[in-house]
Design a protein around this motif. Structure first.
Motif, mmCIF file in Angstrom:
data_model
loop_
_atom_site.group_PDB
_atom_site.id
_atom_site.type_symbol
_atom_site.label_atom_id
_atom_site.label_comp_id
_atom_site.label_asym_id
_atom_site.label_seq_id
_atom_site.Cartn_x
_atom_site.Cartn_y
_atom_site.Cartn_z
ATOM 1 N N TRP A 165 -24.517 10.264 -14.605
ATOM 2 C CA TRP A 165 -23.643 9.884 -13.360
ATOM 3 C C TRP A 165 -24.088 10.574 -12.172
ATOM 4 O O TRP A 165 -24.843 11.459 -12.205
ATOM 5 N N THR A 166 -23.758 10.037 -11.031
ATOM 6 C CA THR A 166 -24.199 10.790 -9.787
ATOM 7 C C THR A 166 -22.833 11.363 -9.082
ATOM 8 O O THR A 166 -21.910 10.727 -9.148
ATOM 9 N N LYS A 167 -23.009 12.414 -8.488
ATOM 10 C CA LYS A 167 -21.734 12.925 -7.662
ATOM 11 C C LYS A 167 -22.319 14.091 -6.788
ATOM 12 O O LYS A 167 -22.913 14.987 -6.875
ATOM 13 N N LEU A 168 -21.824 13.795 -5.351
ATOM 14 C CA LEU A 168 -22.344 14.682 -4.239
ATOM 15 C C LEU A 168 -23.724 14.937 -3.956
ATOM 16 O O LEU A 168 -24.310 15.866 -3.959
ATOM 17 N N GLY A 169 -24.491 13.847 -4.297
ATOM 18 C CA GLY A 169 -25.891 14.056 -4.038
ATOM 19 C C GLY A 169 -26.634 14.429 -5.343
ATOM 20 O O GLY A 169 -27.696 14.912 -5.138
ATOM 21 N N PHE A 170 -25.854 14.583 -6.332
ATOM 22 C CA PHE A 170 -26.472 15.261 -7.630
ATOM 23 C C PHE A 170 -26.462 14.345 -8.666
ATOM 24 O O PHE A 170 -25.378 13.539 -8.869
ATOM 25 N N SER A 171 -27.777 14.599 -9.408
ATOM 26 C CA SER A 171 -27.877 13.521 -10.888
ATOM 27 C C SER A 171 -27.100 14.523 -11.709
ATOM 28 O O SER A 171 -27.821 15.450 -12.150
ATOM 29 N N CYS A 172 -26.477 14.049 -12.718
ATOM 30 C CA CYS A 172 -25.768 14.672 -13.715
ATOM 31 C C CYS A 172 -25.755 14.040 -14.930
ATOM 32 O O CYS A 172 -25.617 12.856 -15.048
ATOM 33 N N TRP A 173 -26.385 14.709 -15.902
ATOM 34 C CA TRP A 173 -26.530 14.203 -17.280
ATOM 35 C C TRP A 173 -26.057 15.169 -18.413
ATOM 36 O O TRP A 173 -26.268 16.376 -18.471
ATOM 37 N N ALA A 174 -24.987 14.466 -19.137
ATOM 38 C CA ALA A 174 -24.181 15.211 -20.230
ATOM 39 C C ALA A 174 -24.793 14.701 -21.309
ATOM 40 O O ALA A 174 -25.010 13.786 -21.755
ATOM 41 N N VAL A 175 -24.827 16.044 -22.387
ATOM 42 C CA VAL A 175 -25.318 15.411 -23.687
ATOM 43 C C VAL A 175 -24.513 16.477 -24.736
ATOM 44 O O VAL A 175 -24.258 17.432 -24.437
ATOM 45 N N SER A 176 -24.017 15.917 -25.844
ATOM 46 C CA SER A 176 -23.212 16.558 -26.708
ATOM 47 C C SER A 176 -23.294 15.709 -28.086
ATOM 48 O O SER A 176 -23.553 14.623 -28.142
ATOM 49 N N ASP A 177 -22.867 16.540 -29.272
ATOM 50 C CA ASP A 177 -22.525 15.765 -30.408
ATOM 51 C C ASP A 177 -21.095 15.082 -30.369
ATOM 52 O O ASP A 177 -20.888 14.681 -31.489
ATOM 53 N N MET A 178 -20.482 15.373 -29.224
ATOM 54 C CA MET A 178 -19.102 14.615 -29.278
ATOM 55 C C MET A 178 -19.205 13.256 -29.309
ATOM 56 O O MET A 178 -20.383 12.583 -29.223
ATOM 57 N N SER A 179 -18.054 12.495 -29.515
ATOM 58 C CA SER A 179 -18.155 11.053 -29.679
ATOM 59 C C SER A 179 -18.234 10.601 -28.426
ATOM 60 O O SER A 179 -18.113 11.109 -27.297
ATOM 61 N N PRO A 180 -18.988 9.356 -28.297
ATOM 62 C CA PRO A 180 -18.801 8.613 -27.000
ATOM 63 C C PRO A 180 -17.793 8.665 -26.049
ATOM 64 O O PRO A 180 -17.704 8.855 -24.997
ATOM 65 N N GLN A 181 -16.630 8.489 -26.680
ATOM 66 C CA GLN A 181 -15.243 8.522 -25.799
ATOM 67 C C GLN A 181 -15.118 9.929 -25.404
ATOM 68 O O GLN A 181 -14.408 10.041 -24.273
ATOM 69 N N GLU A 182 -15.289 10.814 -26.260
ATOM 70 C CA GLU A 182 -14.886 12.404 -25.724
ATOM 71 C C GLU A 182 -15.849 12.513 -24.527
ATOM 72 O O GLU A 182 -15.453 13.203 -23.603
ATOM 73 N N LEU A 183 -17.108 12.070 -24.681
ATOM 74 C CA LEU A 183 -18.125 12.407 -23.544
ATOM 75 C C LEU A 183 -17.614 11.637 -22.609
ATOM 76 O O LEU A 183 -17.979 12.226 -21.251
ATOM 77 N N GLN A 184 -17.205 10.465 -22.421
ATOM 78 C CA GLN A 184 -16.712 9.739 -21.161
ATOM 79 C C GLN A 184 -15.437 10.374 -20.703
ATOM 80 O O GLN A 184 -15.253 10.492 -19.383
ATOM 81 N N ARG A 185 -14.613 10.985 -21.528
ATOM 82 C CA ARG A 185 -13.424 11.988 -21.072
ATOM 83 C C ARG A 185 -14.188 12.798 -20.051
ATOM 84 O O ARG A 185 -13.435 13.215 -18.987
ATOM 85 N N PHE A 186 -15.149 13.767 -20.801
ATOM 86 C CA PHE A 186 -15.723 14.913 -19.796
ATOM 87 C C PHE A 186 -15.996 14.316 -18.487
ATOM 88 O O PHE A 186 -15.896 15.103 -17.539
#
Length: 245
Positions: free
Chosen positions: A214-235
């Motif tokens: 996602w993008t926020k405040l002019g930054f490109s943000c990439w999150a990666v984890s072994d969490m479930s897709p739903q948990e990553l979306q909550r993050f």
């Protein structure tokens, strides 16, 4: 001069985003300390920009593609394939190969993100600065990057800060801010948004890990984890809802 010759192959790999973190750092440090190689690297960047701007790519005709596939199926040796084509067709194939060399396929940023996450786990190099205090992590980044990545205080929601480190994605230096959720580590890669740096709006799996952009405040943000897709979306939702500290 010998040192420059040793680094010359790294310049091309850095330009194409093909280096691992260690070699990317090695190349960037050499460019910073060697004006001759810095000039060469700048010329390579300018040349690639001119070539891409010329829009020289042309799709191969369907008939040619069919003939190539047929010949590959019949022959196992490249020279045998070449002999079966007329000179005009061989010329088109050579031109196609040349264009492929000049225009490598668009890098899979999600795959690079997952690979960096895996390397950090395997090398036990999760963070360069270990702290749950943003007053420690944020100033550390300020001393190592030419941008200040946003840090989010979401410990109360179950995502405490672990620390941060410097990483490399697509040949660029980026911030990796690390959070924890239960037994799961989350690498949040952040860098100033560049044109064309779009990513998946929904979690995608790369090397067995879920990746989200996602993008926020002019930054490109990439999150990666072994969490479930739903948990990553909550993050993601928590980060988007928070004001950086």
């Amino acid at each position: 001069m010998t040192d420059c010759k040793e680094h010359e192959p790294l310049l091309h790999g850095l330009l194409d985003g093909e280096l691992d973190a260690a070699n990317a750092l090695k190349a960037e440090q050499h460019i910073a300390s060697c004006k001759a190689c810095a000039d060469v690297y700048a010329e390579l960047q300018a040349l690639r920009g001119v070539i891409r701007g010329a829009n020289l790519k042309e799709p191969a005709p369907a008939q040619l593609r069919a003939r190539v596939r047929t010949s590959i199926d019949r022959q196992s040796k490249p020279m045998a394939i070449a002999r079966r084509f007329s000179w005009p067709a061989a010329g088109l194939i050579a031109a196609s190969l040349f264009a492929f060399a000049l225009f490598p396929r668009t890098p899979d940023i999600g795959l690079e993100i997952a690979s960096s996450h895996v390397r950090s786990l395997q090398a036990n190099h999760i963070v360069d600065v270990a702290s749950s205090d943003h007053h420690t992590v944020k100033p550390w980044f300020a001393g190592h990057l030419d941008f200040s990545p946003p840090i989010y205080d979401i410990a109360a929601q179950g995502y405490p800060l672990v620390g941060g480190r410097i990483d490399y994605v697509n040949g660029h230096t980026v911030a990796a801010v690390v959070y924890r959720h239960g037994d799961h580590l989350i690498n949040l890669f952040i860098w100033p948004k560049r044109d064309g740096a779009n990513g998946p709006a929904m979690p995608e799996t790369r090397q067995g890990y879920n990746v989200l952009h996602w993008t926020k405040l002019g930054f490109s943000c990439w999150a990666v984890s072994d969490m479930s897709p739903q948990e990553l979306q909550r993050f993601e939702a928590l980060v988007k809802d928070q004001t950086p500290v």
